[in-house]
Design a protein around this motif. Structure first.
Motif, PDB file in Angstrom:
ATOM      1  N   THR A 198       5.266  10.984  -4.212  1.00 21.40           N
ATOM      2  CA  THR A 198       5.859   9.757  -3.550  1.00 21.40           C
ATOM      3  C   THR A 198       4.782   9.404  -2.341  1.00 21.40           C
ATOM      4  O   THR A 198       5.275   8.387  -1.601  1.00 21.40           O
ATOM      5  N   GLY A 199       3.757  10.005  -2.247  1.00 24.66           N
ATOM      6  CA  GLY A 199       2.967   9.607  -1.015  1.00 24.66           C
ATOM      7  C   GLY A 199       2.161   8.522  -1.322  1.00 24.66           C
ATOM      8  O   GLY A 199       1.574   8.410  -2.447  1.00 24.66           O
ATOM      9  N   VAL A 200       1.719   7.632  -0.202  1.00 24.40           N
ATOM     10  CA  VAL A 200       0.813   6.494  -0.735  1.00 24.40           C
ATOM     11  C   VAL A 200      -0.195   6.599   0.682  1.00 24.40           C
ATOM     12  O   VAL A 200       0.371   7.150   1.811  1.00 24.40           O
ATOM     13  N   ASN A 201      -1.239   5.919   0.320  1.00 16.97           N
ATOM     14  CA  ASN A 201      -2.075   5.553   1.522  1.00 16.97           C
ATOM     15  C   ASN A 201      -1.564   4.668   2.402  1.00 16.97           C
ATOM     16  O   ASN A 201      -0.847   3.494   2.088  1.00 16.97           O
ATOM     17  N   ILE A 202      -1.837   4.915   3.975  1.00 16.88           N
ATOM     18  CA  ILE A 202      -1.464   3.897   4.905  1.00 16.88           C
ATOM     19  C   ILE A 202      -2.546   3.042   5.037  1.00 16.88           C
ATOM     20  O   ILE A 202      -3.502   3.510   5.279  1.00 16.88           O
ATOM     21  N   LEU A 203      -2.469   1.766   4.966  1.00 13.22           N
ATOM     22  CA  LEU A 203      -3.239   0.789   5.400  1.00 13.22           C
ATOM     23  C   LEU A 203      -3.167   0.166   6.804  1.00 13.22           C
ATOM     24  O   LEU A 203      -2.074  -0.333   7.085  1.00 13.22           O
ATOM     25  N   TYR A 204      -4.396   0.246   7.664  1.00 19.46           N
ATOM     26  CA  TYR A 204      -4.247   0.020   9.204  1.00 19.46           C
ATOM     27  C   TYR A 204      -4.880  -1.597   8.973  1.00 19.46           C
ATOM     28  O   TYR A 204      -5.750  -1.737   8.244  1.00 19.46           O
ATOM     29  N   GLY A 205      -4.676  -2.094  10.244  1.00 20.57           N
ATOM     30  CA  GLY A 205      -5.401  -3.497  10.367  1.00 20.57           C
ATOM     31  C   GLY A 205      -4.334  -4.655  10.003  1.00 20.57           C
ATOM     32  O   GLY A 205      -3.033  -4.530   9.285  1.00 20.57           O
ATOM     33  N   MET A 206      -4.912  -6.016  10.169  1.00 18.34           N
ATOM     34  CA  MET A 206      -4.300  -7.084   9.697  1.00 18.34           C
ATOM     35  C   MET A 206      -4.007  -7.260   8.162  1.00 18.34           C
ATOM     36  O   MET A 206      -5.063  -6.979   7.532  1.00 18.34           O
ATOM     37  N   PRO A 207      -2.820  -7.224   7.694  1.00 19.78           N
ATOM     38  CA  PRO A 207      -2.657  -7.228   6.189  1.00 19.78           C
ATOM     39  C   PRO A 207      -2.944  -8.348   5.524  1.00 19.78           C
ATOM     40  O   PRO A 207      -2.588  -9.426   6.162  1.00 19.78           O
ATOM     41  N   THR A 208      -3.304  -8.576   4.414  1.00 18.62           N
ATOM     42  CA  THR A 208      -3.891  -9.507   3.884  1.00 18.62           C
ATOM     43  C   THR A 208      -2.470  -9.798   2.640  1.00 18.62           C
ATOM     44  O   THR A 208      -1.556  -9.140   2.719  1.00 18.62           O
ATOM     45  N   PRO A 209      -2.299 -11.139   2.255  1.00 21.24           N
ATOM     46  CA  PRO A 209      -1.015 -11.325   1.487  1.00 21.24           C
ATOM     47  C   PRO A 209      -1.107 -10.379   0.274  1.00 21.24           C
ATOM     48  O   PRO A 209       0.068  -9.752  -0.091  1.00 21.24           O
ATOM     49  N   GLU A 210      -2.073  -9.941  -0.101  1.00 22.47           N
ATOM     50  CA  GLU A 210      -2.035  -8.986  -1.353  1.00 22.47           C
ATOM     51  C   GLU A 210      -1.751  -7.417  -0.753  1.00 22.47           C
ATOM     52  O   GLU A 210      -0.867  -6.819  -1.518  1.00 22.47           O
ATOM     53  N   ALA A 211      -1.888  -7.179   0.430  1.00 22.50           N
ATOM     54  CA  ALA A 211      -1.513  -5.988   1.085  1.00 22.50           C
ATOM     55  C   ALA A 211       0.047  -6.029   1.232  1.00 22.50           C
ATOM     56  O   ALA A 211       0.644  -4.964   0.934  1.00 22.50           O
ATOM     57  N   PHE A 212       0.360  -7.115   1.742  1.00 23.60           N
ATOM     58  CA  PHE A 212       2.146  -7.250   1.703  1.00 23.60           C
ATOM     59  C   PHE A 212       2.641  -7.057   0.174  1.00 23.60           C
ATOM     60  O   PHE A 212       3.662  -6.420   0.344  1.00 23.60           O
ATOM     61  N   GLU A 213       2.093  -7.562  -0.570  1.00 18.17           N
ATOM     62  CA  GLU A 213       2.782  -7.598  -1.843  1.00 18.17           C
ATOM     63  C   GLU A 213       2.616  -6.115  -2.431  1.00 18.17           C
ATOM     64  O   GLU A 213       3.546  -5.577  -3.169  1.00 18.17           O
ATOM     65  N   MET A 214       1.627  -5.256  -2.194  1.00 21.07           N
ATOM     66  CA  MET A 214       1.368  -3.885  -2.639  1.00 21.07           C
ATOM     67  C   MET A 214       2.341  -2.970  -1.903  1.00 21.07           C
ATOM     68  O   MET A 214       3.010  -2.140  -2.492  1.00 21.07           O
ATOM     69  N   ALA A 215       2.564  -3.283  -0.647  1.00 17.12           N
ATOM     70  CA  ALA A 215       3.635  -2.668   0.216  1.00 17.12           C
ATOM     71  C   ALA A 215       4.851  -2.788  -0.338  1.00 17.12           C
ATOM     72  O   ALA A 215       5.744  -2.116  -0.468  1.00 17.12           O
ATOM     73  N   ALA A 216       5.189  -3.952  -0.835  1.00 12.77           N
ATOM     74  CA  ALA A 216       6.612  -4.473  -1.251  1.00 12.77           C
ATOM     75  C   ALA A 216       6.821  -3.873  -2.689  1.00 12.77           C
ATOM     76  O   ALA A 216       7.752  -3.377  -2.931  1.00 12.77           O
ATOM     77  N   ARG A 217       5.659  -3.446  -3.447  1.00 10.77           N
ATOM     78  CA  ARG A 217       5.762  -2.658  -4.799  1.00 10.77           C
ATOM     79  C   ARG A 217       5.618  -1.287  -4.309  1.00 10.77           C
ATOM     80  O   ARG A 217       5.817  -0.476  -5.275  1.00 10.77           O
ATOM     81  N   GLN A 218       5.727  -0.849  -3.124  1.00  8.17           N
ATOM     82  CA  GLN A 218       5.640   0.617  -2.696  1.00  8.17           C
ATOM     83  C   GLN A 218       4.367   1.183  -3.224  1.00  8.17           C
ATOM     84  O   GLN A 218       4.385   2.587  -3.590  1.00  8.17           O
ATOM     85  N   GLU A 219       3.150   0.636  -3.056  1.00  7.78           N
ATOM     86  CA  GLU A 219       2.063   1.223  -3.543  1.00  7.78           C
ATOM     87  C   GLU A 219       1.037   1.457  -2.462  1.00  7.78           C
ATOM     88  O   GLU A 219       0.330   2.217  -2.450  1.00  7.78           O
ATOM     89  N   ILE A 220       1.520   0.927  -1.125  1.00  7.39           N
ATOM     90  CA  ILE A 220       0.705   1.665   0.017  1.00  7.39           C
ATOM     91  C   ILE A 220       1.776   1.197   1.097  1.00  7.39           C
ATOM     92  O   ILE A 220       3.068   0.501   0.920  1.00  7.39           O
ATOM     93  N   ALA A 221       1.462   1.931   2.187  1.00  9.38           N
ATOM     94  CA  ALA A 221       2.534   1.541   3.300  1.00  9.38           C
ATOM     95  C   ALA A 221       1.350   0.870   4.491  1.00  9.38           C
ATOM     96  O   ALA A 221       0.389   1.372   4.514  1.00  9.38           O
ATOM     97  N   LEU A 222       2.444   0.079   5.228  1.00  6.25           N
ATOM     98  CA  LEU A 222       1.545  -0.648   6.137  1.00  6.25           C
ATOM     99  C   LEU A 222       1.581   0.019   7.492  1.00  6.25           C
ATOM    100  O   LEU A 222       2.678   0.484   7.932  1.00  6.25           O
ATOM    101  N   GLY A 223       0.535   0.352   8.291  1.00  4.98           N
ATOM    102  CA  GLY A 223       0.385   1.316   9.419  1.00  4.98           C
ATOM    103  C   GLY A 223       0.306   0.523  10.733  1.00  4.98           C
ATOM    104  O   GLY A 223       0.351   1.115  11.881  1.00  4.98           O
ATOM    105  N   GLY A 224       0.266  -0.670  10.846  1.00  6.79           N
ATOM    106  CA  GLY A 224       0.039  -1.601  11.986  1.00  6.79           C
ATOM    107  C   GLY A 224      -1.155  -1.968  12.296  1.00  6.79           C
ATOM    108  O   GLY A 224      -2.171  -1.756  11.341  1.00  6.79           O
ATOM    109  N   CYS A 225      -1.620  -2.744  13.355  1.00  3.14           N
ATOM    110  CA  CYS A 225      -2.861  -3.409  13.507  1.00  3.14           C
ATOM    111  C   CYS A 225      -4.005  -2.665  13.897  1.00  3.14           C
ATOM    112  O   CYS A 225      -5.179  -2.616  13.949  1.00  3.14           O
ATOM    113  N   CYS A 226      -3.623  -1.489  14.999  1.00  2.43           N
ATOM    114  CA  CYS A 226      -4.357  -0.470  15.740  1.00  2.43           C
ATOM    115  C   CYS A 226      -4.293   0.791  14.947  1.00  2.43           C
ATOM    116  O   CYS A 226      -3.385   1.261  14.586  1.00  2.43           O
TER     117      CYS A 226
END
Length: 75
Positions: A15-43
């Motif tokens: 259940t490990g996923v990549n962490i995406l850093y930086g300002m997320p795009t709408p697609e990144a928010f959708e991927m996070a909601a589907r538990q395909e990635i984790a959002l790591g913050g802007c910095c």
């Protein structure tokens, strides 16, 4: 970014996923909601984790980043 799942080194669940850093795009928010990635913050820091387990919350690094500053190599 890949939505592949990785084996957590702590709980051993796939259940490990990549962490995406930086300002997320709408697609990144959708991927996070589907538990395909984790959002790591802007910095991102030099030692910040690259993957997160969605089961137990453990975060880990998978590789060393190398940055050359003048005559120094930082790991």
């Amino acid at each position: 970014m890949s939505s592949k799942k990785y084996i957590c080194p702590v709980c051993k669940q796939r259940t490990g996923v990549n962490i995406l850093y930086g300002m997320p795009t709408p697609e990144a928010f959708e991927m996070a909601a589907r538990q395909e990635i984790a959002l790591g913050g802007c910095c991102i820091g030099w030692e910040d984790p690259e993957r997160q387990c969605l089961s137990c919350g453990h975060e880990w690094r998978i590789k060393r980043r190398k940055v050359e500053i003048e005559n120094y190599i930082l790991y």
